[in-house]
Design an enzyme around this catalytic site. Structure first.
Site, PDB file in Angstrom:
ATOM      1  N   GLU A  57      75.556  64.948  30.217  1.00 49.12           N
ATOM      2  CA  GLU A  57      76.162  66.061  29.413  1.00 49.12           C
ATOM      3  C   GLU A  57      75.322  67.315  29.468  1.00 49.12           C
ATOM      4  OE1 GLU A  57      79.035  65.676  27.814  1.00 49.12           O
ATOM      5  OE2 GLU A  57      78.656  67.801  27.349  1.00 49.12           O
ATOM      6  N   PHE A  95      69.323  82.338  29.410  1.00 52.24           N
ATOM      7  CA  PHE A  95      68.012  81.790  29.249  1.00 52.24           C
ATOM      8  C   PHE A  95      66.920  82.957  29.639  1.00 52.24           C
ATOM      9  CE2 PHE A  95      68.784  77.685  27.514  1.00 52.24           C
ATOM     10  CZ  PHE A  95      70.183  77.762  27.584  1.00 52.24           C
ATOM     11  N   LYS A 142      65.718  84.919  27.136  1.00 54.69           N
ATOM     12  CA  LYS A 142      65.345  85.630  25.861  1.00 54.69           C
ATOM     13  C   LYS A 142      64.002  85.121  25.709  1.00 54.69           C
ATOM     14  CE  LYS A 142      66.749  87.737  21.991  1.00 54.69           C
ATOM     15  NZ  LYS A 142      65.994  88.871  22.203  1.00 54.69           N
ATOM     16  N   ALA A 143      63.129  86.227  25.631  1.00 51.64           N
ATOM     17  CA  ALA A 143      61.675  85.860  25.456  1.00 51.64           C
ATOM     18  C   ALA A 143      61.699  85.379  23.768  1.00 51.64           C
ATOM     19  CB  ALA A 143      60.675  86.861  25.758  1.00 51.64           C
ATOM     20  N   CYS A 199      65.895  68.048  23.613  1.00 54.08           N
ATOM     21  CA  CYS A 199      66.111  67.855  25.009  1.00 54.08           C
ATOM     22  C   CYS A 199      65.171  68.255  25.934  1.00 54.08           C
ATOM     23  CB  CYS A 199      67.502  68.354  25.405  1.00 54.08           C
ATOM     24  SG  CYS A 199      68.724  67.696  24.231  1.00 54.08           S
ATOM     25  N   LYS A 242      61.470  66.845  26.056  1.00 51.93           N
ATOM     26  CA  LYS A 242      61.867  65.415  26.577  1.00 51.93           C
ATOM     27  C   LYS A 242      61.937  65.479  28.101  1.00 51.93           C
ATOM     28  CE  LYS A 242      65.585  62.981  25.211  1.00 51.93           C
ATOM     29  NZ  LYS A 242      66.099  62.436  26.430  1.00 51.93           N
ATOM     30  N   LYS A 285      66.371  76.125  16.858  1.00 52.69           N
ATOM     31  CA  LYS A 285      67.148  77.435  17.351  1.00 52.69           C
ATOM     32  C   LYS A 285      68.182  77.524  16.048  1.00 52.69           C
ATOM     33  CE  LYS A 285      70.897  75.180  19.860  1.00 52.69           C
ATOM     34  NZ  LYS A 285      71.367  75.253  21.227  1.00 52.69           N
TER      35      LYS A 285
HETATM   36  C1  UGA Z   1      69.747  72.027  26.137  1.00 54.67           C
HETATM   37  C2  UGA Z   1      70.675  72.590  27.336  1.00 54.67           C
HETATM   38  O1  UGA Z   1      70.936  74.015  27.319  1.00 54.67           O
HETATM   39  C3  UGA Z   1      71.968  71.952  27.281  1.00 54.67           C
HETATM   40  O2  UGA Z   1      72.574  72.587  28.746  1.00 54.67           O
HETATM   41  C4  UGA Z   1      71.754  70.560  27.496  1.00 54.67           C
HETATM   42  O3  UGA Z   1      72.917  69.616  27.458  1.00 54.67           O
HETATM   43  C5  UGA Z   1      70.864  70.049  26.304  1.00 54.67           C
HETATM   44  O4  UGA Z   1      69.444  70.722  26.352  1.00 54.67           O
HETATM   45  C6  UGA Z   1      70.544  68.602  26.503  1.00 54.67           C
HETATM   46  O5  UGA Z   1      69.859  68.163  27.395  1.00 54.67           O
HETATM   47  O6  UGA Z   1      71.171  67.522  25.771  1.00 54.67           O
HETATM   48  P1  UGA Z   1      69.840  72.627  23.464  1.00 54.67           P
HETATM   49  O7  UGA Z   1      68.397  71.765  23.465  1.00 54.67           O
HETATM   50  O8  UGA Z   1      71.008  72.182  22.553  1.00 54.67           O
HETATM   51  O9  UGA Z   1      70.289  72.605  24.920  1.00 54.67           O
HETATM   52  O10 UGA Z   1      69.495  74.072  23.055  1.00 54.67           O
HETATM   53  P2  UGA Z   1      69.356  75.469  24.155  1.00 54.67           P
HETATM   54  O11 UGA Z   1      70.326  76.266  23.752  1.00 54.67           O
HETATM   55  O12 UGA Z   1      69.323  75.274  25.409  1.00 54.67           O
HETATM   56  O13 UGA Z   1      67.925  76.024  23.556  1.00 54.67           O
HETATM   57  C7  UGA Z   1      66.670  75.197  23.942  1.00 54.67           C
HETATM   58  C8  UGA Z   1      65.535  75.941  23.393  1.00 54.67           C
HETATM   59  O14 UGA Z   1      65.061  76.943  24.267  1.00 54.67           O
HETATM   60  C9  UGA Z   1      65.541  76.510  22.088  1.00 54.67           C
HETATM   61  O15 UGA Z   1      64.181  76.377  21.464  1.00 54.67           O
HETATM   62  C10 UGA Z   1      65.713  77.860  22.069  1.00 54.67           C
HETATM   63  O16 UGA Z   1      65.412  78.827  21.303  1.00 54.67           O
HETATM   64  C11 UGA Z   1      65.075  78.251  23.597  1.00 54.67           C
HETATM   65  N1  UGA Z   1      65.518  79.432  24.365  1.00 54.67           N
HETATM   66  C12 UGA Z   1      66.855  79.237  24.942  1.00 54.67           C
HETATM   67  C13 UGA Z   1      64.805  80.397  24.368  1.00 54.67           C
HETATM   68  O17 UGA Z   1      63.346  80.380  24.146  1.00 54.67           O
HETATM   69  N2  UGA Z   1      65.098  81.475  24.998  1.00 54.67           N
HETATM   70  C14 UGA Z   1      66.554  81.476  25.686  1.00 54.67           C
HETATM   71  O18 UGA Z   1      66.635  82.484  26.554  1.00 54.67           O
HETATM   72  C15 UGA Z   1      67.250  80.115  25.767  1.00 54.67           C
END
Ligand code: UGA
Length: 431
Positions: free
Chosen positions: A151, A249, A251-252, A260, A263, A321
Site C-alpha cells: 500500500e 518530497f 521540502k526541507a 512508516c 520503521k 505531519k
Molecule cells: C509514507 C509514504 O509517503 C506512503 O507512500 C506510504 O504508503 C506510507 O509512508 C507507508 O509506508 O505506509 P506517510 O508516512 O503517511 O506516508 O507520510 P508522508 O507524507 O510520506 O510523510 C512522511 C514524513 O516525511 C513526514 O514527517 C513529513 O513531514 C516528511 N516529509 C515529507 C518531509 O519532511 N518533506 C517532504 O518533502 C515530504
C-alpha cells in the site's frame, strides 16, 4: 466484480482499505481483536483521524456493504479475499516485529475451509508471502493463494491515495489469484503491475527508502544553503522542475517521521545487513535525519541566547505531519525531548494530536487548546508541523503575547519578509 472481502487489522491502513473497498461496491468485513474499536466502528466512528473516512464508513454501513467483527473464524466463512493489514512495528534492533502476521496466518490456516486469496497489505520483509503460505499450508485444509499487494497511501490523504493511486503493485504467482485481485481493483483506474511476491515486497521498501533519501538529501542541501546564503525552497523548485527529479518530497524541514518511513528504512537496512550487504547510502540517510532534529533544536537554543535554561518555548504542532493525529516518530516530539534535556520549558498546541502526544511526552509539557494561549509568555516559538491554520494565525497578536518575538519555522511555512516586517526575529530551514 463484487467480492466478499475481509480486512484483518483496523489500523491506519486496514480501516481505510476496508472503507474504500466497500465504497467501490464490495461486501467488506473489517476484523480486529480490539472489541472497543469494533464497537466504535459499528457506530460509525473511526478509530483514527483521517479526513473523509468517517463519511465513507457511515455511508457504507448504511448501505449494508461494511461490517465489523472481532471474530476472525466467523468472518472467514464467506471470504473470497482476505487482506492482512495488521501492524508490523519496529523491534529495538530495527527489524520488523512479525508476530501479528504469523498469528493471523495460523488463525487463517486453522479456520479457512474454502479457496480464498490471502493478500499481504502490511509492510513486511521480503519473503513473508512465502512464509505465510507455508504456515497456512501446514494445516492442509484447503487450496489458497498468497499475494503481496503493498500500500502506498499517506496519512492525511489516504482515501485519495487509495482510490486514485499512481499504480497498483501485485505480487502474485497463480493466474487464479491474479484474476481475482484484478477484479477487486477493477473500478480503480491505475496501471496494475503484476510481478512475483518477493519483488512486490521489495517495491514497498525501495519506494519508502527512496523518498526518505530525497528528503534527507534536500535537508543536507538546506544546511549548505544556510551557509552560502541560498534559499532551499527556491533551489528545490529549480532542481525539481527537471522532470527526471521532480518536486515532490523535496521540502526541507525537521526530517522525516511517522509510523512508516523510520520503521521501513530501518527494516530495509536490517534486511540488507542480515543478508551480508552494507547499505551505506541508507545508513547516511538515517543519520542525516537524526542530525536534522538536533540542528533545529540548536537553532531554538541559539535564539534563546546563552542563558536558555529555564526559558519557555512554544511548540506549534505535535503530529509528525499535518492532517493527522499521529505522533509516532514525530520530529516535534523528538525536538521537544531534546529541548527538555537542556532544561527548556515547553508549551504546546496541536489542533488534533495533543491526546496522542500526552502518551509519549512527560507531564512537564503544558498543553493548550488555543494557539494564542500557547504562545503567551514564551521566549521563542517553533513551528514543528505544517498545519495550514498556522499560516492564518494573527501573528501581530502573537507578537504582543510572547515575551520575546522569536520564531524558528521548522517547516518553512511563513514568509520571512512578513514576519520580519511585523518585528519578529525569524529563522527558517535552509534560508
Ligand atoms: C509514507 C509514504 O509517503 C506512503 O507512500 C506510504 O504508503 C506510507 O509512508 C507507508 O509506508 O505506509 P506517510 O508516512 O503517511 O506516508 O507520510 P508522508 O507524507 O510520506 O510523510 C512522511 C514524513 O516525511 C513526514 O514527517 C513529513 O513531514 C516528511 N516529509 C515529507 C518531509 O519532511 N518533506 C517532504 O518533502 C515530504
Amino acid at each position: 466484480m463484487k467480492k466478499s472481502i475481509i480486512i484483518i487489522g483496523s489500523g491506519y491502513v486496514g480501516t481505510v482499505v476496508g472503507a474504500c473497498l466497500a465504497k467501490l461496491g464490495h461486501q467488506v468485513t473489517c476484523v480486529d481483536k480490539d472489541e472497543k474499536k469494533i464497537n466504535k466502528l459499528r457506530r460509525g466512528f473511526s478509530p483514527i483521524y483521517e479526513p473523509g473516512l468517517e463519511e465513507i464508513i457511515r455511508a457504507n454501513l448504511f448501505q449494508g456493504r461494511l461490517h465489523f467483527t472481532a471474530s476472525l473464524p466467523d468472518a472467514l466463512k464467506k471470504a473470497e479475499v482476505i487482506f492482512i493489514a495488521v501492524g508490523t512495528p519496529s523491534r529495538t534492533d530495527g527489524s520488523c516485529e512479525m508476530k501479528y502476521v504469523w498469528q493471523v496466518a495460523h488463525e487463517i490456516g486453522r479456520n479457512l475451509e474454502h479457496y480464498a486469496v490471502i493478500i499481504d497489505k502490511s509492510t513486511v520483509p521480503v519473503g513473508t508471502a512465502g512464509k505465510v503460505k507455508k504456515i497456512i499450508a501446514g494445516y492442509k485444509k484447503t487450496e489458497f493463494d498468497v499475494v503481496s499487494n503493498p500500500e502506498f497511501q499517506r496519512e492525511g490523504s489516504s482515501i485519495k491515495d487509495f482510490l486514485t493511486p499512481d499504480r497498483i503493485v501485485i505480487g502474485a504467482d497463480s493466474p487464479r489469484a491474479k484474476k481475482i485481485i484484478g477484479e477487486v481493483y477493477d473500478k480503480i483506474k491505475a496501471p496494475k503491475l503484476f510481478m512475483d511476491t518477493a519483488s512486490a515486497e521489495m517495491v514497498k521498501y525501495a519506494a519508502n527508502a527512496f523518498l526518505t533519501t530525497k528528503i534527507s538529501y534536500i535537508n543536507e542541501i538546506a544546511n549548505i544553503c544556510e551557509r552560502v546564503g541560498a534559499d532551499v525552497d527556491v533551489v528545490a523548485e529549480g532542481v525539481g522542475m527537471d522532470r527526471r527529479i521532480g518536486y515532490s518530497f523535496m521540502k526541507a524541514g525537521l526530517g522525516w517521521g511517522g509510523s512508516c518511513f523510520p520503521k521501513d528504512v530501518k527494516a530495509l537496512h536490517n534486511l540488507a545487513f542480515s543478508d551480508g550487504y552494507d547499505f551505506k547510502l541508507l545508513k547516511s540517510v538515517i543519520l542525516v535525519n537524526q542530525q536534522q532534529r538536533e540542528l533545529v533544536a540548536d537553532k531554538v537554543k541559539r535564539m534563546l541566547g546563552q542563558k536558555f535554561k529555564g526559558k519557555t518555548v512554544t511548540v506549534l504542532g505535535l503530529a509528525f505531519k499535518n492532517n493527522t493525529d499521529d505522533v509516532r516518530e514525530s520530529p516535534a516530539i523528538d525536538i521537544i525531548k531534546i529541548l527538555q534535556k537542556s532544561k527548556i520549558k515547553i508549551q504546546a498546541y496541536d489542533p488534533i494530536a495533543t491526546e496522542n502526544a500526552k502518551k509519549v511526552l512527560n507531564h512537564k509539557v503544558k498543553y493548550f487548546s488555543d494557539p494564542y494561549k500557547a504562545a503567551s509568555g514564551a521566549d521563542a516559538l517553533m513551528i514543528a508541523t505544517e498545519w495550514a491554520e498556522f499560516c492564518d494565525l494573527n501573528w501581530k497578536r502573537i507578537k504582543k503575547l510572547m515575551k520575546a518575538p522569536k520564531v524558528v519555522d521548522g517547516r518553512n511555512l511563513l514568509e520571512r519578509a512578513e514576519m520580519e516586517g511585523l518585528g519578529f526575529e525569524y529563522v527558517g530551514v535552509g534560508k
